[in-house]
Each structure stands twice: as C-alpha cells, then as structure tokens.
Design an enzyme around this catalytic site. Structure first.
Site, PDB file in Angstrom:
ATOM      1  CG  ASP A  34      11.472 -55.867  12.660  1.00 53.76           C
ATOM      2  OD1 ASP A  34      12.272 -56.090  11.729  1.00 53.76           O
ATOM      3  OD2 ASP A  34      10.288 -56.254  12.635  1.00 53.76           O
ATOM      4  CG  HIS A  51      20.570 -54.268   7.612  1.00 53.25           C
ATOM      5  ND1 HIS A  51      19.514 -54.543   8.453  1.00 53.25           N
ATOM      6  CD2 HIS A  51      20.413 -55.079   6.531  1.00 53.25           C
ATOM      7  CE1 HIS A  51      18.759 -55.488   7.903  1.00 53.25           C
ATOM      8  NE2 HIS A  51      19.273 -55.817   6.730  1.00 53.25           N
ATOM      9  CG  LEU A 145      23.567 -50.120  29.517  1.00 52.50           C
ATOM     10  CD1 LEU A 145      22.145 -50.159  30.060  1.00 52.50           C
ATOM     11  CD2 LEU A 145      23.604 -49.375  28.184  1.00 52.50           C
TER      12      LEU A 145
HETATM   13  C1  IPE Z   1      13.385 -60.055  14.611  1.00 52.30           C
HETATM   14  O1  IPE Z   1      13.103 -59.415  13.423  1.00 52.30           O
HETATM   15  C2  IPE Z   1      14.847 -60.307  14.722  1.00 52.30           C
HETATM   16  C3  IPE Z   1      15.682 -59.124  14.861  1.00 52.30           C
HETATM   17  C4  IPE Z   1      15.308 -57.890  14.867  1.00 52.30           C
HETATM   18  C5  IPE Z   1      17.084 -59.389  14.996  1.00 52.30           C
HETATM   19  P1  IPE Z   1      12.669 -60.214  12.110  1.00 52.30           P
HETATM   20  O2  IPE Z   1      12.498 -59.204  11.066  1.00 52.30           O
HETATM   21  O3  IPE Z   1      13.640 -61.309  11.840  1.00 52.30           O
HETATM   22  O4  IPE Z   1      11.299 -60.865  12.576  1.00 52.30           O
HETATM   23  P2  IPE Z   1      10.078 -61.388  11.710  1.00 52.30           P
HETATM   24  O5  IPE Z   1      10.639 -62.353  10.698  1.00 52.30           O
HETATM   25  O6  IPE Z   1       9.440 -60.231  11.082  1.00 52.30           O
HETATM   26  O7  IPE Z   1       9.177 -62.035  12.712  1.00 52.30           O
HETATM   27  C1  IPE Z   2      15.879 -55.745  11.477  1.00 52.86           C
HETATM   28  O1  IPE Z   2      15.385 -55.176  10.325  1.00 52.86           O
HETATM   29  C2  IPE Z   2      17.282 -56.289  11.308  1.00 52.86           C
HETATM   30  C3  IPE Z   2      17.359 -57.736  11.442  1.00 52.86           C
HETATM   31  C4  IPE Z   2      16.370 -58.564  11.555  1.00 52.86           C
HETATM   32  C5  IPE Z   2      18.681 -58.302  11.432  1.00 52.86           C
HETATM   33  P1  IPE Z   2      14.763 -56.037   9.144  1.00 52.86           P
HETATM   34  O2  IPE Z   2      15.836 -56.338   8.176  1.00 52.86           O
HETATM   35  O3  IPE Z   2      14.038 -57.206   9.668  1.00 52.86           O
HETATM   36  O4  IPE Z   2      13.765 -54.983   8.539  1.00 52.86           O
HETATM   37  P2  IPE Z   2      12.346 -55.283   7.898  1.00 52.86           P
HETATM   38  O5  IPE Z   2      11.553 -56.051   8.912  1.00 52.86           O
HETATM   39  O6  IPE Z   2      12.609 -56.087   6.660  1.00 52.86           O
HETATM   40  O7  IPE Z   2      11.783 -53.939   7.617  1.00 52.86           O
HETATM   41 MG    MG Z   3      12.097 -57.504  10.208  1.00 49.06          MG
END
Ligand code: IPE
Ligand code: IPE
Ligand code: MG
Length: 260
Positions: A34, A51, A145
């Site tokens: 995240d 990303h 792994l």
């Molecule tokens: C969790 O992150 C899902 C992934 C990293 C794939 P999100 O960014 O979707 O989670 P929330 O919405 O902050 O809980």
């Molecule tokens: C995690 O990063 C990637 C996915 C959930 C696919 P985010 O896109 O959720 O990044 P934030 O939480 O907005 O910073």
């Molecule tokens: Mg996120």
C-alpha cells in the site's frame, strides 16, 4: 542466480541482517503493498508512476525474501474492492501485472520461485488469465520461494466461496455436518496447503487489514511502517523479520508455549 542483497546495504542504512536468526524465520510473510498513490502525490507525480515504482519494489522484495530463505510470500496486489477505482487506474494496474509476468517469469523460474495466484482469477480479462495460468504452470515444480500474488482477492469472497463449496458437498451428502471442521475450511481457501502467515507487513501508515486473509491471520504478528510501498527496501524486510523474532507468540497459551 540473483545477486546477494543483504551484503550490500546502502550507505547510512542500518541493516540487521546479521542479527537474524535463520532458525526462527517466519515461514510465511504477507504484505499489503500500500501507499503507491501517496508516494506519487508527495513527489507531485501521477498515481500511475507510484504503481510502477510499486512493481519495482516487489521485484526487490521477492529477491530478498528468496535469499533470506522465506518459504512463502503473499503480496496483495489488487483487492475485490479496488474495482471501485477509476477505470484507467484499474486498467493500468492490470497491465502492470501482465508486464510483471512477461518480464519477470523467466528470472523467477531460474531462481526456483514458484508463482501462485489467489483471488477470483476468473474475473480477470482472458488475456491476463492466460498469462497467469502459463506462469503458474511453468513454475509449478519449483521448490524455492512460493510467491503468492493476491489479485482480485477479498477475504470475505474467499470465505463465501469456501462456504459454498462445503455446503454443496453437504447437500449432496458427500460431507456430514459433524465432519465440517477448521481443516475442511482451510482446505477450501485459496491458501490451502500453505502455513498461515506468521508476519503481516503493512506499509504507508494505515493500520487495517483491508479484507486480506481474514481467516489465515488469526494469530499473525502485525508489523506496520510509515514508509510507502515504493520506498520499501530489503532492509525494511529485514527489520520486520528482526522485530518479529523479538516477539513472543503465545497462541492463547502462556509464556514459552512452543507451538507455532
Ligand atoms: C489494500 O490497499 C489493497 C492492496 C494493497 C492491493 P487499499 O489501498 O485498497 O486499502 P484501503 O482502501 O486503504 O483500506
Ligand atoms: C496500493 O497503493 C496499490 C493498490 C491498492 C492496488 P494505493 O494505490 O492504494 O496507494 P494509496 O493508498 O492511494 O497511497
Ligand atoms: Mg491504498
């Protein structure tokens, strides 16, 4: 083979690799990747670049986990709720996943990594499903792994699926009610056959599970950091493992209960 990561920590980095007890490694590490969006935002960049940088971070962490001798790494790449994002962001995440498979699969295979996917793979585009099947088949017999990628994964959907499979067997009298137990549930989760995660890592300063491995994390140790996923380096993995090893896991028992 991949070059060693831990012998070459960056200048100024504190690397606890030498302090890690290799007899007491977490068998299974789960990571919620995240913070890609916030990483980009802080740099004034589009989320897409966050990303991309996140995919790079995964490359490094997979190598590091393999070198460390971790049995299984489950990385949360796309949740069942992530479809709520704008279509172009969803599209980009899917194409990054396809690129990851195209670019990494041979190297992963050469390094004895077994790649698996958990989640509703049938709900992905046919082209991506094909790549996933190919990657899984190519690496199925590898013994290093286990890299488990959670894509279109939601723990509630996973449990619902298990309940339906079990209920169907019960309805058809293939399974008696008194024989439904925790093992039967586990056998019908996507993670069947894997040990439960010993350690969950969530970067980016959020402290929640976000529908990840709800059943499996009943006794998992949680480790949080404010670092955003694109900045997550092997040294942070080492730090998480080191701190995990300082904890006392009791599983509801009392001090020095040995079971894990
Ligand atoms: C969790 O992150 C899902 C992934 C990293 C794939 P999100 O960014 O979707 O989670 P929330 O919405 O902050 O809980
Ligand atoms: C995690 O990063 C990637 C996915 C959930 C696919 P985010 O896109 O959720 O990044 P934030 O939480 O907005 O910073
Ligand atoms: Mg996120």
């Amino acid at each position: 083979m991949w070059k060693k990561w831990f012998s070459r920590s960056e200048p100024g980095e504190h690397n606890n690799y030498d302090k890690i007890n290799h007899e007491k490694l977490p068998r299974h590490i789960a990571i919620i990747m995240d913070g890609n969006g916030r990483w980009a935002q802080r740099k004034g960049l589009p989320r897409a670049l966050g990303h991309r940088a996140g995919a790079e971070a995964l490359r490094g962490i997979v190598k590091a986990a393999a070198e460390m001798g971790i049995q299984a790494l489950t990385a949360y790449a796309f949740s069942t709720e992530n479809w709520r994002r704008p279509a172009d962001e969803v599209q980009l995440l899917m194409s990054l996943l396809a690129d990851y498979l195209d670019n990494e699969i041979n190297e992963l295979h050469q390094n004895n990594v077994q790649i698996r996917f958990i989640g509703n793979i049938d709900g992905l585009a046919p082209g991506l499903q094909k790549k996933i099947e190919k990657a899984q088949a190519q690496t199925a017999h590898n013994t290093g792994l286990i890299l488990n990628l959670a894509v279109n994964y939601g723990a509630r959907a996973e449990l619902l699926r298990a309940v339906k499979i079990i209920a169907e067997k019960a309805v058809h009298k293939e399974l008696a009610l008194q024989d439904i137990n925790e093992s039967i549930i586990e056998e019908n989760l996507y993670t069947a056959g894997l040990p439960a995660p010993d350690l969950l890592i969530r970067p980016s300063g959020d402290y929640r599970i976000s529908n990840f491995l709800l059943w499996q994390m009943a006794y998992t140790e949680f480790w949080f950091t404010d670092i955003n996923w694109p900045d997550f380096k092997p040294v942070h993995l080492v730090q998480a493992v080191y701190e995990f090893q300082q904890r006392e896991r009791r599983f509801g028992g009392i001090k020095n209960t040995k079971k894990r």
